[in-house]
Design an enzyme around this catalytic site. Structure first.
Site, PDB file in Angstrom:
ATOM      1  N   GLN A 115       0.822  -1.214   0.000  1.00 23.35           N
ATOM      2  CA  GLN A 115       0.000   0.000   0.000  1.00 23.35           C
ATOM      3  C   GLN A 115       0.863   1.274   0.000  1.00 23.35           C
ATOM      4  O   GLN A 115       0.476   2.284  -0.581  1.00 23.35           O
ATOM      5  CB  GLN A 115      -0.910  -0.029   1.233  1.00 23.35           C
ATOM      6  CG  GLN A 115      -2.096   0.910   1.178  1.00 23.35           C
ATOM      7  CD  GLN A 115      -3.244   0.400   0.321  1.00 23.35           C
ATOM      8  OE1 GLN A 115      -3.611  -0.753   0.423  1.00 23.35           O
ATOM      9  NE2 GLN A 115      -3.790   1.248  -0.506  1.00 23.35           N
ATOM     10  N   LYS A 130      -2.764  -1.057   6.559  1.00 24.62           N
ATOM     11  CA  LYS A 130      -3.749  -2.109   6.274  1.00 24.62           C
ATOM     12  C   LYS A 130      -4.223  -2.665   7.615  1.00 24.62           C
ATOM     13  O   LYS A 130      -3.488  -2.572   8.604  1.00 24.62           O
ATOM     14  CB  LYS A 130      -3.107  -3.233   5.442  1.00 24.62           C
ATOM     15  CG  LYS A 130      -4.101  -4.039   4.648  1.00 24.62           C
ATOM     16  CD  LYS A 130      -4.540  -3.350   3.360  1.00 24.62           C
ATOM     17  CE  LYS A 130      -5.711  -4.064   2.738  1.00 24.62           C
ATOM     18  NZ  LYS A 130      -6.036  -3.514   1.403  1.00 24.62           N
ATOM     19  N   ASP A 170     -12.022  -3.740   2.048  1.00 22.93           N
ATOM     20  CA  ASP A 170     -11.195  -4.712   1.310  1.00 22.93           C
ATOM     21  C   ASP A 170     -12.024  -5.995   1.315  1.00 22.93           C
ATOM     22  O   ASP A 170     -13.257  -5.933   1.495  1.00 22.93           O
ATOM     23  CB  ASP A 170      -9.831  -4.885   1.996  1.00 22.93           C
ATOM     24  CG  ASP A 170      -8.837  -5.695   1.159  1.00 22.93           C
ATOM     25  OD1 ASP A 170      -8.318  -5.163   0.165  1.00 22.93           O
ATOM     26  OD2 ASP A 170      -8.592  -6.879   1.471  1.00 22.93           O
ATOM     27  N   SER A 383     -10.495   6.966  -2.820  1.00 21.48           N
ATOM     28  CA  SER A 383     -10.565   7.164  -1.362  1.00 21.48           C
ATOM     29  C   SER A 383      -9.848   8.465  -0.995  1.00 21.48           C
ATOM     30  O   SER A 383     -10.317   9.216  -0.132  1.00 21.48           O
ATOM     31  CB  SER A 383      -9.902   6.001  -0.627  1.00 21.48           C
ATOM     32  OG  SER A 383     -10.818   4.962  -0.414  1.00 21.48           O
TER      33      SER A 383
HETATM   34  P1  NDP Z   1     -14.679  -8.871  -2.078  1.00 22.51           P
HETATM   35  O1  NDP Z   1     -14.773  -9.415  -0.705  1.00 22.51           O
HETATM   36  O2  NDP Z   1     -15.722  -7.949  -2.571  1.00 22.51           O
HETATM   37  O3  NDP Z   1     -14.548 -10.063  -3.137  1.00 22.51           O
HETATM   38  C1  NDP Z   1     -13.551 -11.011  -3.039  1.00 22.51           C
HETATM   39  C2  NDP Z   1     -13.778 -12.050  -4.115  1.00 22.51           C
HETATM   40  O4  NDP Z   1     -12.641 -12.928  -4.148  1.00 22.51           O
HETATM   41  C3  NDP Z   1     -14.981 -12.938  -3.860  1.00 22.51           C
HETATM   42  O5  NDP Z   1     -15.526 -13.334  -5.084  1.00 22.51           O
HETATM   43  C4  NDP Z   1     -14.357 -14.136  -3.131  1.00 22.51           C
HETATM   44  O6  NDP Z   1     -15.095 -15.331  -3.244  1.00 22.51           O
HETATM   45  C5  NDP Z   1     -13.066 -14.274  -3.877  1.00 22.51           C
HETATM   46  N1  NDP Z   1     -12.062 -14.939  -3.020  1.00 22.51           N
HETATM   47  C6  NDP Z   1     -11.643 -14.559  -1.798  1.00 22.51           C
HETATM   48  N2  NDP Z   1     -10.746 -15.429  -1.310  1.00 22.51           N
HETATM   49  C7  NDP Z   1     -10.624 -16.381  -2.260  1.00 22.51           C
HETATM   50  C8  NDP Z   1      -9.851 -17.567  -2.366  1.00 22.51           C
HETATM   51  N3  NDP Z   1      -9.021 -17.950  -1.378  1.00 22.51           N
HETATM   52  N4  NDP Z   1      -9.951 -18.301  -3.506  1.00 22.51           N
HETATM   53  C9  NDP Z   1     -10.780 -17.910  -4.521  1.00 22.51           C
HETATM   54  N5  NDP Z   1     -11.545 -16.811  -4.457  1.00 22.51           N
HETATM   55  C10 NDP Z   1     -11.455 -16.061  -3.363  1.00 22.51           C
HETATM   56  O7  NDP Z   1     -13.212  -8.172  -2.148  1.00 22.51           O
HETATM   57  P2  NDP Z   1     -12.691  -7.073  -3.147  1.00 22.51           P
HETATM   58  O8  NDP Z   1     -13.273  -7.279  -4.497  1.00 22.51           O
HETATM   59  O9  NDP Z   1     -12.806  -5.763  -2.489  1.00 22.51           O
HETATM   60  O10 NDP Z   1     -11.135  -7.403  -3.172  1.00 22.51           O
HETATM   61  C11 NDP Z   1     -10.578  -8.366  -4.076  1.00 22.51           C
HETATM   62  C12 NDP Z   1      -9.077  -8.151  -4.170  1.00 22.51           C
HETATM   63  O11 NDP Z   1      -8.810  -6.809  -4.624  1.00 22.51           O
HETATM   64  C13 NDP Z   1      -8.301  -8.283  -2.866  1.00 22.51           C
HETATM   65  O12 NDP Z   1      -7.023  -8.791  -3.140  1.00 22.51           O
HETATM   66  C14 NDP Z   1      -8.186  -6.839  -2.399  1.00 22.51           C
HETATM   67  O13 NDP Z   1      -7.088  -6.669  -1.525  1.00 22.51           O
HETATM   68  C15 NDP Z   1      -7.952  -6.150  -3.731  1.00 22.51           C
HETATM   69  N6  NDP Z   1      -8.223  -4.724  -3.747  1.00 22.51           N
HETATM   70  C16 NDP Z   1      -9.458  -4.249  -3.393  1.00 22.51           C
HETATM   71  C17 NDP Z   1      -9.702  -2.900  -3.439  1.00 22.51           C
HETATM   72  C18 NDP Z   1     -11.064  -2.343  -3.177  1.00 22.51           C
HETATM   73  O14 NDP Z   1     -11.241  -1.131  -3.391  1.00 22.51           O
HETATM   74  N7  NDP Z   1     -12.033  -3.130  -2.754  1.00 22.51           N
HETATM   75  C19 NDP Z   1      -8.641  -1.932  -3.778  1.00 22.51           C
HETATM   76  C20 NDP Z   1      -7.422  -2.541  -4.252  1.00 22.51           C
HETATM   77  C21 NDP Z   1      -7.235  -3.893  -4.187  1.00 22.51           C
HETATM   78  P3  NDP Z   1     -15.823 -15.963  -1.954  1.00 22.51           P
HETATM   79  O15 NDP Z   1     -17.120 -15.216  -1.848  1.00 22.51           O
HETATM   80  O16 NDP Z   1     -15.987 -17.384  -2.289  1.00 22.51           O
HETATM   81  O17 NDP Z   1     -14.911 -15.737  -0.779  1.00 22.51           O
END
Ligand code: NDP
Length: 451
Positions: A115, A130, A170, A383
């Site tokens: 970050q 974080k 996140d 943000s």
């Molecule tokens: P969400 O919680 O909205 O979505 C996460 C998604 O990833 C879900 O579909 C989840 O499925 C899947 N997932 C989580 N763990 C696993 C796993 N071990 N194997 C397979 N699928 C998995 O999170 P975000 O979309 O906010 O975040 C996703 C990624 O993006 C993260 O790495 C986060 O750090 C990064 N990120 C997010 C930002 C944001 O603004 N939100 C900014 C920058 C980066 P399930 O429902 O089955 O768990």
């Protein structure tokens, strides 16, 4: 007298690896950054003399706390909460909160370290942080999630504030969780101010914050394609994840004329050969956000789709791959599957979804690679814009924020090219992003003295 930069980096990484032997994700992220700084450190021997790498890889503060709450059956539950306040060199600590059973000190230090440089690349005044908890919102009632959020923020409230540390969402922390935490924080602080971002647009949030990471990712991919006089129009895209980042990456890819073939969750992947169009994407958004359902249900509803149990999307042929789920989801075997399809681009929506071994496979295959700290910086950038709007008690229009987001993503892309272009004219985006992000931090560290 400075040693050769490669000898210095090797020795630093050896010591770092030994000190953090029990924290593999943190070591992986530090190795990824330090390993690509050779050229920059050759040009700036003063960074070595001032121990910039040693200092920047040590969090300023790591807070761990107990979160006690009561479930619907009246049973007391205990979780572990954390905040890693990694660097305040460039502004108040800034970074998301993750609620997931896999959360621990190693994962949060890796995310906090990433970050710092991501926030630096945005050009805004944002430090790096974080946090989160090993709490699993899946299967919990709304009331349980609310009680957990209230207990969590009651403890964290002692350490945050609009000019101190401003958390956001996140994995596992979306608008519902931010709402519960903001409500409780406001009650404790007795003031309405911007101590969290990702707030509702009617109560202090920014237009476009939910969309920002996914949209920003696609803007970054468009900039990468533009470098080679190409565009997303008519391309096929495979996306992993079905959460916030994946949903809005899909939406923007569709707006740019691409066909989206896949989305996934931790159960498996849906592959729709006809493409996930806007109407189908609306169904996924409702399924995941309101009903909190599983992606496999898509294949029951649309017969053009197939559900690939336990599989990631890398086996599906596409021009562009966007890993948007979680860390280390694209491993060496996945990368070997993917390169067979000869894609143009892999760009990270998630944080560190590509393992080092997978990255080597992509690199050797000559596939352009957008690293998360550059390509997914749109979320934290908006943000940062939310913080600016809160400070001045104004709200910018959707169009205004979108224009700023596009300009920030193009600027980050330009920095990657400036620092990452080699003599052949090809851009190493990993080297470019790390060098550009690191340099701004290093200069600030030199200017601010040994503190
Ligand atoms: P969400 O919680 O909205 O979505 C996460 C998604 O990833 C879900 O579909 C989840 O499925 C899947 N997932 C989580 N763990 C696993 C796993 N071990 N194997 C397979 N699928 C998995 O999170 P975000 O979309 O906010 O975040 C996703 C990624 O993006 C993260 O790495 C986060 O750090 C990064 N990120 C997010 C930002 C944001 O603004 N939100 C900014 C920058 C980066 P399930 O429902 O089955 O768990």
């Amino acid at each position: 007298m400075a040693r050769s930069s490669q000898t210095y980096i090797d020795s630093f990484l050896k010591d770092f690896g030994e000190r953090h032997a029990a924290e593999p994700e943190f070591v992986q992220s530090v190795r990824e950054v330090a390993g690509s700084l050779g050229g920059l450190l050759d040009k700036h021997p003063e960074y070595q003399d001032a121990a910039i790498l040693e200092r920047i890889s040590e969090p300023e503060r790591l807070i761990q706390f107990r979160v006690a709450w009561t479930d619907d059956a009246g049973k007391v539950q205990i979780n572990r909460g954390y905040r890693v306040q990694f660097s305040s060199l460039l502004g108040p600590y800034k970074g998301g909160l993750r609620f997931h059973p896999s959360v621990n000190r190693s994962v949060l230090q890796f995310l906090g370290f990433e970050q710092i440089f991501k926030n630096s690349l945005t050009g805004l005044w944002l430090g790096g942080a974080k946090g989160g908890a090993d709490f699993d919102p899946k299967g919990k009632s709304d009331a349980e999630v609310m009680r957990f959020c209230q207990a969590f923020i009651t403890e964290l409230a002692n350490y945050i504030g609009p000019d101190t540390d401003v958390p956001a969402g996140d994995i596992g922390v979306g608008s519902r969780e931010i709402g519960y935490m903001f409500g409780q924080y406001k009650k404790l602080a007795g003031e309405f101010h911007g101590s969290l971002t990702g707030k509702g647009v009617d109560w202090g949030g920014s237009n476009l914050r939910p969309e920002a990471t996914g949209y920003g990712l696609v803007y970054f991919v468009e900039a990468m394609l533009q470098e080679r006089d190409d565009s997303l129009d008519g391309k096929t895209v495979a996306i992993s994840g079905a959460g916030n980042v994946a949903q809005y990456a899909a939406q923007k890819a569709l707006q740019q004329g691409a066909t989206v073939l896949t989305m996934s969750d931790s159960d498996g992947t849906i592959y729709d050969a006809d493409g996930i169009d806007n109407e189908k994407l609306q169904y996924i958004m409702k399924l995941k956000n309101a009903e909190r359902g599983r992606i496999r249900e898509y294949a029951n509803k649309y017969e053009t789709a197939e559900f690939k149990e336990g599989q990631a999307p890398w086996g599906v042929k596409a021009d562009v791959y966007l890993p948007c789920a979680t860390q280390n989801e694209l491993d060496e075997a996945g990368a070997k599957q993917l390169v067979v399809h000869k894609p143009l681009i892999v760009a990270e929506g998630a944080n560190m979804p590509t393992t080092p071994e997978a990255y080597q496979v992509l690199r050797q295959a000559g596939i352009a690679f957008g690293p998360g700290k550059a390509s997914n910086a749109g979320g934290v950038a908006v943000s940062g814009l939310e913080m600016a709007q809160n400070s001045s008690r104004t709200q910018w229009s959707h169009e205004d924020v979108d224009e700023r987001l596009q300009s920030i993503m193009q600027d980050i892309h330009a920095k990657c090219v400036k620092y990452g272009k080699d003599d052949t004219g090809a851009t190493d985006y990993v080297r470019g992003a790390n060098a550009a992000g690191f340099q701004r931090v290093a200069q600030a560290m030199l200017s601010q003295g040994i503190v």
